[in-house]
Design an enzyme around this catalytic site. Structure first.
Site, PDB file in Angstrom:
ATOM      1  N   LYS A 262     -38.231  82.839 -27.728  1.00 15.43           N
ATOM      2  CA  LYS A 262     -38.880  81.803 -28.737  1.00 15.43           C
ATOM      3  C   LYS A 262     -40.318  82.135 -28.628  1.00 15.43           C
ATOM      4  O   LYS A 262     -41.205  81.829 -29.624  1.00 15.43           O
ATOM      5  CB  LYS A 262     -38.696  80.458 -28.357  1.00 15.43           C
ATOM      6  CG  LYS A 262     -37.253  79.797 -28.727  1.00 15.43           C
ATOM      7  CD  LYS A 262     -37.835  78.891 -30.216  1.00 15.43           C
ATOM      8  CE  LYS A 262     -36.805  78.052 -30.999  1.00 15.43           C
ATOM      9  NZ  LYS A 262     -36.669  78.637 -32.160  1.00 15.43           N
ATOM     10  N   ARG A 263     -40.921  82.135 -27.454  1.00 17.83           N
ATOM     11  CA  ARG A 263     -42.218  82.554 -27.433  1.00 17.83           C
ATOM     12  C   ARG A 263     -43.039  83.617 -28.273  1.00 17.83           C
ATOM     13  O   ARG A 263     -44.117  83.425 -28.449  1.00 17.83           O
ATOM     14  CB  ARG A 263     -42.802  82.592 -25.780  1.00 17.83           C
ATOM     15  CG  ARG A 263     -43.022  81.412 -25.105  1.00 17.83           C
ATOM     16  CD  ARG A 263     -43.194  81.743 -23.515  1.00 17.83           C
ATOM     17  NE  ARG A 263     -41.744  81.725 -23.108  1.00 17.83           N
ATOM     18  CZ  ARG A 263     -41.428  82.956 -22.360  1.00 17.83           C
ATOM     19  NH1 ARG A 263     -42.400  83.992 -22.155  1.00 17.83           N
ATOM     20  NH2 ARG A 263     -40.273  83.232 -21.752  1.00 17.83           N
TER      21      ARG A 263
END
Ligand code: GLU
Length: 489
Positions: A262-263
């Site tokens: 996600k980052r």
């Protein structure tokens, strides 16, 4: 082949990871190719991870991607979750009685046992084993509690879990269609918890019971589950059930060969949708992450993939997710959109970018479609459309240094005057007129090539490159052309 039955069995974590979509896709393709059934089962036995709306979100993502299924959990027109198929329920939290029955059977037959060790003891044990450099594993203390005693302790209200009684020194073996033959010694496998103290099964018990009862013939899932498979293999044996065929798919990796996270940006299907990708583009590209057809073809519809897909061409190394390649594949599908399709699909991106409001969008459909069509070949996703059409909206585009320089050219004043005169004189500014305009100006002024086209382009759009000039002229029409020329005179 026997009647193929496969399943996609996500845990409702709140979104569908792109790797999950690929797992669903491969299951779907395999079922279609063999005329079998594809089932969607929701694995929600970890109640601590419950996320509101997660099931709906998951199903909407699959639906958007065009991946449908024959049995399982569905969301109806009104947004209600329901189920279809005769082997349900397909939501694990609704099957607790079933798991209980099978756990009892394992206990009665000596394949599982009650364990009363509390968290403190297990934590201490783990710490001690770590300190000794061992891999943490339950030490089997409660194997020594007789069934009779265990039942008494439970009746007295003591908390318990149920563990699988792993046999000593036994090879647990299975054949994987991607990974080949795999054999693990049971001494290296923990006495897995099967039933938790809250009465819920663990993944390991539920997955085996459900896959068996739902008649699953091929288990197709991510390779992160491969280390759990020996436990499942033993459970099949303990129940006396025939085990299905296993297929573990390589992980979808980023260009650093790490799991997409996600980052770093887009990872869920929802993210890619928001970033402007078309379902047909995303699904087509995703199929190629870890699989390649014999002829190395790259553009496929779902239907075409169904015919050629097979596990023998799935690689056993991780598949790298290449955003540039995704853009390339998606661009192919962008070009194929009809005027009406692109008009509908681009709308949220245009409104969000603030280029037009809802009314304007509704009232200028033909003009907007023409505008989209002249830039359609230059964008790789829907989100790129606002930037690609902004030239038509900025009344006074900022010029770069190079552009300013070009407009200082010797012949520019003459060119602009001729353009202005010519355009003013045209009564009905048809597409034919737009197409013939630059030739006419060339004839009249003797200005040609770069000196003719570049300044005209810059005056009209502010930049040196873009859609064909005739298209821009027609799109703008008389008033807008004159308005833009006036700025530079
Ligand atoms: N519930 C598991 C997951 O979230 C499914 C693993 C399997 O397919 O067996 O991925």
């Amino acid at each position: 082949m026997e009647n193929v039955r496969v399943r996609f069995a996500p845990s409702p974590t709140g979104y569908l990871h792109i790797g999950g979509l690929r797992t669903a896709l491969y299951n779907y393709l395999f079922a279609k190719k063999h005329g079998g059934q594809f089932i969607l089962r929701i694995e929600d036995t970890d109640q601590t991870r419950f996320v509101e709306g997660a099931i709906e979100n998951l199903i909407n993502s699959l639906h958007w991607a065009g991946i449908d299924y024959d049995e399982g959990v569905i969301v109806d027109d009104k947004g209600h979750v329901s189920q279809k198929g005769d082997r349900g329920p397909y939501i694990q939290s609704q099957r607790l009685d079933i798991y209980k029955k099978y756990v009892d059977e394992l206990i009665e037959n000596g394949y599982a046992y009650y364990c009363f060790c509390n968290k403190e003891r297990l934590d201490d044990l783990r710490e001690m084993q770590r300190a000794e450099g061992k891999i943490p594993k339950y030490d089997g203390l409660c194997r020594g509690v007789s069934l009779e005693d265990a039942k008494k302790r439970i009746a007295a209200g003591e908390e318990y879990v149920v563990r699988l009684k792993m046999p000593k020194n036994k090879n647990l073996e299975f054949d994987d269609l991607v990974r080949g033959h795999i054999s693990i010694n049971s001494d290296d496998v923990d006495d897995q918890v099967l039933l938790k103290s809250d009465g819920y099964p663990t993944y390991h018990l539920a997955v085996v019971v459900d896959d068996h009862l739902m008649g699953i013939t091929h288990i197709v899932r991510g390779e992160e589950w491969i280390s759990s498979t020996p436990k499942h293999v033993y459970l099949y044996e303990a129940f006396g059930w025939e085990k299905p065929t296993f297929v573990h798919l390589p992980t979808v990796l980023n260009d650093q060969r790490k799991k997409l996270s996600k980052r770093e940006g887009d990872v869920s299907v929802e993210d890619f949708k928001k970033s402007g990708y078309l379902p047909q583009g995303l699904v087509n590209y995703l199929a190629l992450v870890g699989w390649s057809p014999a002829d190395n073809r790259e553009i496929f519809s779902l239907k075409e993939m169904e015919e050629v897909f097979d596990f023998d061409r799935v690689s056993n190394a991780g598949g790298i997710f290449d955003r540039n390649k995704l853009d390339w594949v998606n661009a192919h599908y962008m070009k194929e959109l009809s005027g009406d399709e692109i008009y509908d699909l681009a709308k949220p991106y245009i409104l969000e970018a603030g280029l037009m409001d809802e009314d304007y969008y509704k009232n200028h459909k033909d003009w907007i479609i023409f505008l989209f069509q002249i830039i359609q070949d230059s964008v790789s996703n829907l989100k790129e459309i606002p930037a690609a059409i902004s030239f038509a909206f900025e009344d006074a585009p900022d010029l770069g240094e190079e552009e300013k320089e070009i407009l200082k050219g010797e012949t520019v004043p003459k060119l602009l005057q001729a353009l202005e005169d010519k355009v003013s004189s045209i009564e009905d500014f048809t597409f034919e007129e737009a197409k013939g305009l630059m030739k006419a100006i060339q004839k009249e002024t003797g200005i040609k090539g770069k000196n003719l086209y570049m300044p005209t382009r810059i005056v009209l759009t502010g930049v040196q490159h873009g859609p064909e000039l005739a298209n821009i002229l027609y799109l703008f029409g008389k008033d807008k052309i004159l308005q833009r020329i006036a700025r530079f005179k």
